[in-house]
Design a protein around this motif. Structure first.
Motif, short mmCIF file in Angstrom:
data_model
loop_
_atom_site.label_atom_id
_atom_site.label_comp_id
_atom_site.label_asym_id
_atom_site.label_seq_id
_atom_site.Cartn_x
_atom_site.Cartn_y
_atom_site.Cartn_z
N HIS A 77 0.85 -1.33 -0.07
CA HIS A 77 -0.03 -0.09 -0.03
C HIS A 77 0.87 1.24 -0.14
O HIS A 77 1.96 1.23 0.39
CB HIS A 77 -1.00 -0.03 1.26
N GLU A 78 0.26 2.26 -0.51
CA GLU A 78 1.22 3.41 -0.42
C GLU A 78 1.04 3.97 1.02
O GLU A 78 -0.01 4.28 1.47
CB GLU A 78 0.40 4.55 -1.55
N GLY A 79 2.29 4.74 1.33
CA GLY A 79 2.26 5.25 2.81
C GLY A 79 1.65 6.44 2.95
O GLY A 79 1.98 7.35 2.14
N ALA A 80 0.80 6.70 4.01
CA ALA A 80 0.13 8.06 4.13
C ALA A 80 0.95 8.62 5.29
O ALA A 80 1.05 9.86 5.25
CB ALA A 80 -1.18 7.73 4.71
N GLY A 81 1.67 7.99 6.23
CA GLY A 81 2.81 8.64 7.30
C GLY A 81 1.66 9.22 8.20
O GLY A 81 0.26 9.13 8.36
N VAL A 82 2.13 9.84 9.22
CA VAL A 82 1.59 10.45 10.14
C VAL A 82 1.06 11.74 9.74
O VAL A 82 1.51 12.70 8.84
CB VAL A 82 2.35 10.98 11.56
N THR A 83 -0.33 12.03 9.81
CA THR A 83 -0.89 13.21 8.98
C THR A 83 -0.49 14.60 9.45
O THR A 83 -0.82 15.51 8.72
CB THR A 83 -2.56 13.05 8.80
N GLY A 84 -0.03 14.69 10.54
CA GLY A 84 0.61 15.80 10.99
C GLY A 84 0.39 15.99 12.56
O GLY A 84 -0.34 15.34 13.21
N ALA A 85 1.22 16.82 13.12
CA ALA A 85 1.25 17.06 14.70
C ALA A 85 1.58 18.53 15.02
O ALA A 85 2.67 19.01 14.35
CB ALA A 85 1.72 15.95 15.45
N THR A 86 0.96 19.05 16.05
CA THR A 86 1.66 20.40 16.53
C THR A 86 1.66 20.06 17.87
O THR A 86 1.34 19.56 18.53
CB THR A 86 0.53 21.43 16.32
N CYS A 87 2.54 21.15 18.41
CA CYS A 87 2.80 21.17 19.83
C CYS A 87 3.11 22.68 20.40
O CYS A 87 3.95 23.21 19.59
CB CYS A 87 3.89 20.19 20.20
N LEU A 88 2.84 23.05 21.58
CA LEU A 88 3.36 24.09 22.26
C LEU A 88 3.96 23.62 23.44
O LEU A 88 3.09 23.15 24.24
CB LEU A 88 2.04 25.21 22.57
#
Length: 566
Positions: free
Chosen positions: A277-288
């Motif tokens: 399957h085609e890798g989607a990866g981690v869709t995104g992450a934010t942090c403060l």
């Protein structure tokens, strides 16, 4: 004397007896008795047929066999069951005579029972009834009923699987979030976490006590929903927590989870490539990430793609601190800019995720304006009251995203619990520093800690003078614990090692580690700070007679501590 019996006139011996009985009541009693006999008969038969072995599956099967109703037969035999006339369905009538009688009185006459199965999993039975004023079910009706039941079974199974996954994600998410307020003196905190209605997201927050009476505040968000987002959130929260305990600078703390997200992306892509399957990866992450120092009344913070926090000044003024916007986690190679913000006592720092201000009906600017209005005049509110006011004003009636909200009111470390001195680069002055420390501890009523603290001060200050760089300073903090901090201009960290028997040195830090419950190094922009913390309430500290470390003192010539250079 002769006794004579009295004589009486002859009475009329004829008569009749009448017995009156209420036949209606008799019939009711007779009916209840019949029902009771039927139930007792059923219980007797079930008692004989059920429980012949200790096998679970066999016992369950015996229970099913004892209730040969159309519904049970449909589920067991995996086929549709037609009862054209319920008055002749003995199994249905015997299942619950009272309910069957009432159903017939209401006009029910015909039944179709179908098994509900999806993905080879039995889900239950669907029952279709017709009343006496409708034609009875016929074999021609079964095909339509089977199609309807098949569609309903798939929909029910989808809902069941979603509910199970949602429950698992909620359980995982709740287990990864803070459950209580940690003990610390720097901030008064409160939080809220309204989950999304449609699914579980990857929002998280944390309150982490740090050395030197400081506290770290964390707010993060993983894009997406479900188990994957919750699991990713758990990994990131654990990583940030661990890097925080290393007492790294704010930008370095964010840099480490940034590398972690990159590695997780690579793992996802590699796994998907292996599976075809085609890798989607981690869709995104934010942090403060923010660190508040109650002694200096300064908050150092940085944000990786996360919404900017809001500050409420003690007079109620709502401001934006101007934290530079850095790239989200996972892009790799981008620096995270930090800012130092003065926060006098009584200031409120409000951290949140985008679910609080974002909505499909308006843009972020409108959400931020609503947040500022909700915080306007909040100078006299407690953090709990502030959180509730914000949630009441901004939480949508139908939330499609999780909302994490954290409010912290700053406290100032009591000046009476702080003592600090600069130390010239002369080993001969270490004795004078020990005297100052002893006098300060006696003023604080900490007589039991004097001996251990003098040993710690002697070792740390001597090492700073000999191996560090100017300027050397020492600071004592008396709060929940007694903290000794020694700073110098060098970035080289000391290393704990076990000295051999013939070694003349190398035992100082080992001794410090035995007397202090915690010790470590924190790098600053001007060098480093070495700390040693003694828990005042610990029964194994210096007040207990020092028995646990007597064996260590045997390795030293105690006369050496009269040397002002130690």
């Amino acid at each position: 004397m002769v006794n004579k019996r009295p004589t009486y006139p002859q009475a009329d011996r004829g008569g009749s007896v009448v017995t009156l009985r209420d036949t209606t009541e008799l019939a009711a009693v007779s009916g209840r008795a019949e029902v009771a006999r039927e139930r007792l008969k059923l219980l007797y038969e079930a008692g004989v047929e059920i429980g012949t072995t200790l096998d679970v599956e066999r016992t369950a099967q015996e229970l099913a066999d004892s209730r040969r109703t159309p519904q049970m037969r449909a589920l067991q035999e995996r086929r549709v069951m037609l009862e054209a006339d319920l008055r002749e369905s003995h199994g249905w009538l015997e299942q619950d005579p009272d309910r069957a009688r009432k159903a017939l009185e209401c006009g029910l006459r015909s039944l179709v029972a179908l098994p509900l199965r999806a993905r080879n999993v039995p889900l239950g039975v669907a029952n279709f009834y017709r009343t006496a004023d409708s034609p009875a079910f016929e074999p021609e009706d079964l095909t339509f009923a089977e199609e309807l039941a098949a569609r309903a079974a798939v929909a029910l199974d989808d809902a069941r699987r979603f509910t199970r996954e949602h429950a698992m994600a909620v359980t995982l998410q709740r287990s990864l979030l803070p459950r209580r307020h940690p003990e610390q003196d720097a901030l008064e905190v409160a939080w809220r976490y309204p989950p999304a209605e449609a699914g579980v997201g990857g929002d998280w927050f944390d309150v982490i006590p740090l050395p030197g009476a400081r506290v770290a505040l964390v707010m993060g968000d993983v894009v997406g929903h479900g188990l994957h987002a919750a699991a990713t959130m758990g990994r990131l929260r654990t990583a940030v927590h661990n890097f925080s305990t290393l007492d790294l600078p704010v930008d370095e703390v964010l840099g480490n989870p940034d590398d972690l997200v990159v590695r997780m992306d690579n793992e996802e892509n590699t796994s998907d490539a292996t599976d075809g399957h085609e890798g989607a990866g981690v869709t995104g992450a934010t942090c403060l990430y923010a660190v508040y120092d109650p002694v200096a009344e300064v908050c150092t913070m940085a944000r990786a793609g996360h919404p900017e926090p809001v500050v409420v000044r003690p007079d109620g003024t709502v401001t934006s601190p101007g934290v530079p916007a850095s790239a989200p986690l996972g892009l790799g190679g981008y620096p995270f800019e930090t800012v130092e913000l003065p926060l006098p006592e009584g200031s409120r720092l409000v951290l949140y995720t985008d679910g609080l201000v974002e909505d499909r009906t308006h843009d972020n600017d409108i959400g931020m304006e609503r947040l500022r209005r909700a915080l306007d005049g909040a100078g006299g509110r407690t953090p709990e009251e502030t959180c509730q006011a914000v949630i009441d004003a901004l939480k949508p009636s139908h939330s499609c995203d999780d909302i994490a909200l954290l409010t912290a009111r700053t406290r100032k470390f009591p000046p009476s619990g702080v003592a600090a001195w600069e130390v010239p680069s002369d080993p001969a002055l270490v004795l004078a520093v020990r005297v100052l420390c002893r006098e300060t501890l006696l003023q604080w009523g900490l007589e039991a800690t004097v001996f251990a603290t003098e040993l710690i001060v002697s070792e740390l200050v001597t090492n700073a003078i000999r191996y560090g760089s100017p300027a050397v300073g020492i600071r004592l903090l008396h709060g929940r614990s007694l903290i000794c901090e020694v700073s110098d201009g060098s970035g080289t960290s000391p290393r704990l090692r076990r000295a051999a028997t013939v070694d003349e040195g190398g035992r100082g830090l080992f001794l410090v580690a035995q007397f202090a419950q915690r010790w470590g190094t924190r790098h600053t922009t001007r060098g480093k700070v070495i700390r040693a913390e003694q828990l005042l309430h610990d029964p194994t500290d210096a007040a207990s007679g020092l028995a646990p470390v007597d064996f260590l003192l045997d390795q030293f010539d105690l006369d050496q501590f009269d040397d002002p250079g130690l």
